[in-house]
Scaffold this motif. Structure first.
Motif, PDB file in Angstrom:
ATOM      1  N   VAL A  25       0.826  -1.215   0.000  1.00 39.63           N
ATOM      2  CA  VAL A  25       0.000   0.000   0.000  1.00 39.63           C
ATOM      3  C   VAL A  25       0.857   1.260   0.000  1.00 39.63           C
ATOM      4  N   HIS A  26       1.854   1.308   0.885  1.00 35.76           N
ATOM      5  CA  HIS A  26       2.590   2.553   1.115  1.00 35.76           C
ATOM      6  C   HIS A  26       3.823   2.715   0.228  1.00 35.76           C
ATOM      7  N   HIS A  27       4.453   1.603  -0.159  1.00 35.57           N
ATOM      8  CA  HIS A  27       5.690   1.699  -0.930  1.00 35.57           C
ATOM      9  C   HIS A  27       5.513   1.391  -2.406  1.00 35.57           C
ATOM     10  N   SER A  28       4.669   0.417  -2.723  1.00 38.91           N
ATOM     11  CA  SER A  28       4.491   0.022  -4.120  1.00 38.91           C
ATOM     12  C   SER A  28       3.368   0.823  -4.784  1.00 38.91           C
ATOM     13  N   ALA A  29       2.137   0.662  -4.302  1.00 43.44           N
ATOM     14  CA  ALA A  29       0.999   1.366  -4.904  1.00 43.44           C
ATOM     15  C   ALA A  29       0.949   2.839  -4.509  1.00 43.44           C
ATOM     16  N   LYS A  30       1.529   3.165  -3.354  1.00 43.25           N
ATOM     17  CA  LYS A  30       1.543   4.557  -2.855  1.00 43.25           C
ATOM     18  C   LYS A  30       0.130   5.139  -2.813  1.00 43.25           C
ATOM     19  N   VAL A  31      -0.743   4.451  -2.080  1.00 46.81           N
ATOM     20  CA  VAL A  31      -2.141   4.883  -1.957  1.00 46.81           C
ATOM     21  C   VAL A  31      -2.215   6.235  -1.261  1.00 46.81           C
ATOM     22  N   ARG A  32      -3.033   7.125  -1.842  1.00 49.06           N
ATOM     23  CA  ARG A  32      -3.197   8.472  -1.303  1.00 49.06           C
ATOM     24  C   ARG A  32      -4.578   8.632  -0.664  1.00 49.06           C
ATOM     25  N   PRO A  33      -4.718   9.536   0.295  1.00 47.81           N
ATOM     26  CA  PRO A  33      -6.024   9.760   0.922  1.00 47.81           C
ATOM     27  C   PRO A  33      -7.083  10.074  -0.128  1.00 47.81           C
ATOM     28  N   GLY A  34      -8.264   9.483   0.051  1.00 47.02           N
ATOM     29  CA  GLY A  34      -9.376   9.737  -0.856  1.00 47.02           C
ATOM     30  C   GLY A  34      -9.442   8.806  -2.054  1.00 47.02           C
ATOM     31  N   GLU A  35      -8.425   7.965  -2.262  1.00 50.54           N
ATOM     32  CA  GLU A  35      -8.440   7.070  -3.422  1.00 50.54           C
ATOM     33  C   GLU A  35      -9.310   5.841  -3.156  1.00 50.54           C
ATOM     34  N   THR A  36      -9.685   5.175  -4.244  1.00 54.27           N
ATOM     35  CA  THR A  36     -10.426   3.922  -4.150  1.00 54.27           C
ATOM     36  C   THR A  36      -9.455   2.774  -4.380  1.00 54.27           C
ATOM     37  N   VAL A  37      -9.648   1.698  -3.598  1.00 53.17           N
ATOM     38  CA  VAL A  37      -8.715   0.568  -3.624  1.00 53.17           C
ATOM     39  C   VAL A  37      -9.497  -0.737  -3.646  1.00 53.17           C
ATOM     40  N   ALA A  38      -9.062  -1.685  -4.479  1.00 58.64           N
ATOM     41  CA  ALA A  38      -9.605  -3.043  -4.475  1.00 58.64           C
ATOM     42  C   ALA A  38      -8.501  -3.996  -4.049  1.00 58.64           C
ATOM     43  N   VAL A  39      -8.809  -4.904  -3.136  1.00 56.81           N
ATOM     44  CA  VAL A  39      -7.851  -5.900  -2.658  1.00 56.81           C
ATOM     45  C   VAL A  39      -8.373  -7.282  -3.013  1.00 56.81           C
ATOM     46  N   PHE A  40      -7.599  -8.012  -3.788  1.00 54.08           N
ATOM     47  CA  PHE A  40      -7.990  -9.341  -4.255  1.00 54.08           C
ATOM     48  C   PHE A  40      -7.340 -10.406  -3.373  1.00 54.08           C
ATOM     49  N   GLY A  41      -8.162 -11.139  -2.633  1.00 55.24           N
ATOM     50  CA  GLY A  41      -7.677 -12.184  -1.749  1.00 55.24           C
ATOM     51  C   GLY A  41      -7.690 -11.736  -0.310  1.00 55.24           C
ATOM     52  N   VAL A  42      -8.561 -12.328   0.507  1.00 54.05           N
ATOM     53  CA  VAL A  42      -8.704 -11.924   1.900  1.00 54.05           C
ATOM     54  C   VAL A  42      -8.097 -12.997   2.808  1.00 54.05           C
ATOM     55  N   GLY A  43      -6.799 -13.263   2.607  1.00 48.18           N
ATOM     56  CA  GLY A  43      -6.037 -14.087   3.531  1.00 48.18           C
ATOM     57  C   GLY A  43      -5.274 -13.188   4.482  1.00 48.18           C
ATOM     58  N   GLY A  44      -4.185 -13.705   5.052  1.00 45.08           N
ATOM     59  CA  GLY A  44      -3.420 -12.905   6.005  1.00 45.08           C
ATOM     60  C   GLY A  44      -2.859 -11.645   5.390  1.00 45.08           C
ATOM     61  N   VAL A  45      -2.226 -11.758   4.206  1.00 41.33           N
ATOM     62  CA  VAL A  45      -1.661 -10.579   3.546  1.00 41.33           C
ATOM     63  C   VAL A  45      -2.773  -9.641   3.084  1.00 41.33           C
ATOM     64  N   GLY A  46      -3.853 -10.211   2.556  1.00 35.90           N
ATOM     65  CA  GLY A  46      -4.966  -9.377   2.116  1.00 35.90           C
ATOM     66  C   GLY A  46      -5.569  -8.574   3.250  1.00 35.90           C
ATOM     67  N   LEU A  47      -5.708  -9.197   4.413  1.00 34.57           N
ATOM     68  CA  LEU A  47      -6.248  -8.477   5.574  1.00 34.57           C
ATOM     69  C   LEU A  47      -5.304  -7.362   6.016  1.00 34.57           C
ATOM     70  N   ALA A  48      -3.998  -7.633   5.970  1.00 34.81           N
ATOM     71  CA  ALA A  48      -3.032  -6.584   6.308  1.00 34.81           C
ATOM     72  C   ALA A  48      -3.087  -5.457   5.287  1.00 34.81           C
ATOM     73  N   THR A  49      -3.312  -5.805   4.029  1.00 35.86           N
ATOM     74  CA  THR A  49      -3.426  -4.797   2.969  1.00 35.86           C
ATOM     75  C   THR A  49      -4.660  -3.939   3.176  1.00 35.86           C
ATOM     76  N   LEU A  50      -5.776  -4.564   3.528  1.00 37.62           N
ATOM     77  CA  LEU A  50      -7.008  -3.810   3.783  1.00 37.62           C
ATOM     78  C   LEU A  50      -6.809  -2.831   4.936  1.00 37.62           C
ATOM     79  N   GLN A  51      -6.233  -3.309   6.038  1.00 44.57           N
ATOM     80  CA  GLN A  51      -5.997  -2.407   7.166  1.00 44.57           C
ATOM     81  C   GLN A  51      -5.069  -1.255   6.765  1.00 44.57           C
ATOM     82  N   SER A  52      -4.029  -1.577   5.987  1.00 43.36           N
ATOM     83  CA  SER A  52      -3.062  -0.548   5.598  1.00 43.36           C
ATOM     84  C   SER A  52      -3.691   0.474   4.663  1.00 43.36           C
ATOM     85  N   ALA A  53      -4.564   0.026   3.763  1.00 47.58           N
ATOM     86  CA  ALA A  53      -5.243   0.962   2.863  1.00 47.58           C
ATOM     87  C   ALA A  53      -6.196   1.869   3.637  1.00 47.58           C
ATOM     88  N   ARG A  54      -6.848   1.304   4.648  1.00 48.26           N
ATOM     89  CA  ARG A  54      -7.705   2.131   5.500  1.00 48.26           C
ATOM     90  C   ARG A  54      -6.862   3.182   6.223  1.00 48.26           C
TER      91      ARG A  54
END
Length: 372
Positions: free
Chosen positions: A183-212
């Motif tokens: 989220v922070h280093h590769s995609a560099k998600v910015r406030p207000g953006e829309t994000v889709a996360v494919f796969g809700v395993g351990g990494v996916g859950l960490a990605t969802l929390q990080s995007a939030r």
């Protein structure tokens, strides 16, 4: 004498999950560890996460010398140190770092330590012996965390940050660093953006929390299992889509027919990577975290690459520098923004690793955590 191990002048005898051959079932057996040599430490594991990369090693998607002790996401307490070790001492809580950077190769010179050419040079070494027959054992991804204790290079341990429980700290070693970094280093998600996360395993859950945490305005989770919707929403998802051949269309429908700004693929399958790409808007970014096999071929035509102007990028270990990022993650944990325990859907004994692999294949649950 520790109840978990027998120690003598030759090292320690502990229980471990051994992969005897690629594709073979794991065996819970005793192994003999040597005393730590120069620049090495012995760590008593508190917990180890069961990651999809371990399954990829076990089934041959990724290479590993066998027989081997797998497990690379762990944390524990230093119980012995060899000569020349200065940054940790007996009694210290540590997180295992399965991909330590050498600081000398071309990638390290560029500051891209996650691409270090020498990070896994120790994975082919012999580090222990199987007690039953004296067979040499290799450490899967350097650290061999599916064991009560392990001996690793001191470069493979980092002090557990203040305020992070030792058991939960295991998750920092892979799932959280990967999801946060995606989220922070590769995609560099910015406030207000829309994000889709494919796969809700351990990494996916960490990605969802990080995007939030990054301030994503709309956060769409995608998984083949409808049962994971509640889990995804608890991690911050505002929407949930059951994966199908219409996934990209559904996501565009949720975003005013534009597509998301960022898609993060945590599965490693050609069809999922393609769906993530198709789900992003013109000029959007797709980051691939999942590790797929050589048979997973993803195709694009030249015109669509021009027309859509999207970016597709790989992401290794979250493009993270553990020494830099662990204190940041600890701050988020202490602030209550990052919930490590919420990633765990099952706490198991060492004997439960095989069952955790089966659940991964079936698409069940988030992170399984071996608690010693």
């Amino acid at each position: 004498m520790n109840a978990m191990s027998a120690t003598n002048d030759e090292g320690a005898v502990v229980r471990a999950a051994v992969l005897p051959a690629v594709g073979a079932p794991l065996e819970i057996t005793e192994i003999e560890l040597p005393p730590p040599g120069p620049g090495q430490v012995r760590v008593r594991l508190a917990a180890a996460g069961v990651c999809h990369s371990d399954l990829s090693l076990a089934d041959g998607t990724m290479r590993v010398p066998v027989p081997a002790v797998l497990g690379h996401e762990g944390a524990g307490t230093v119980v012995a140190v060899g000569p020349e070790v200065t940054h940790v001492a007996v009694g210290d809580g540590v997180v295992l770092n399965w991909a330590p950077s050498c600081g000398r190769c071309h990638a390290c010179g560029l500051g891209e330590v996650w691409l270090c050419a020498n990070a896994l040079t120790g994975a082919g070494d012999v580090y222990a012996k199987r007690v039953s027959d004296g067979a040499d054992l290799h450490p899967g991804l350097n650290v061999a965390a599916f064991a009560e204790e392990t001996v690793v290079s001191a470069d493979c341990v980092l002090p557990v940050p203040d305020g992070v429980p030792l058991t939960d700290a295991a998750l920092l070693g892979c799932a959280v660093l990967t999801g946060y970094g995606a989220v922070h280093h590769s995609a560099k998600v910015r406030p207000g953006e829309t994000v889709a996360v494919f796969g809700v395993g351990g990494v996916g859950l960490a990605t969802l929390q990080s995007a939030r945490i990054a301030g994503a305005e709309r956060l769409i989770a995608v998984d083949v299992s409808p049962a994971k919707e509640e889990l995804a929403r608890s991690a911050g998802a505002t929407d949930f889509v059951v994966a199908s051949e219409n996934t990209a269309r559904e996501i565009r429908g949720l975003t005013g027919k534009q597509g998301v700004d960022v898609a993060v693929e945590c599965v490693g399958r050609a069809v999922t990577i393609r769906a993530a790409w198709d789900s992003t808007r013109r000029g959007g970014r797709t980051t691939v975290v999942g590790i797929g096999g050589k048979d997973q071929q993803v195709t694009f035509n030249a015109l669509e690459i021009f027309h859509w102007g999207r970016t597709l990028s790989g992401c290794v270990y979250g493009n993270s520098n553990p020494a830099r990022d662990l204190p940041v993650l600890a701050g988020l944990v202490r602030a209550g923004e990052l919930d490590l325990g919420a990633l765990v859907t099952e706490r198991i004994a060492l004997e439960g690793v095989a069952g955790a692999f089966e659940n991964m294949v079936a698409g069940k649950g988030g992170r399984a955590l071996v608690v010693f």
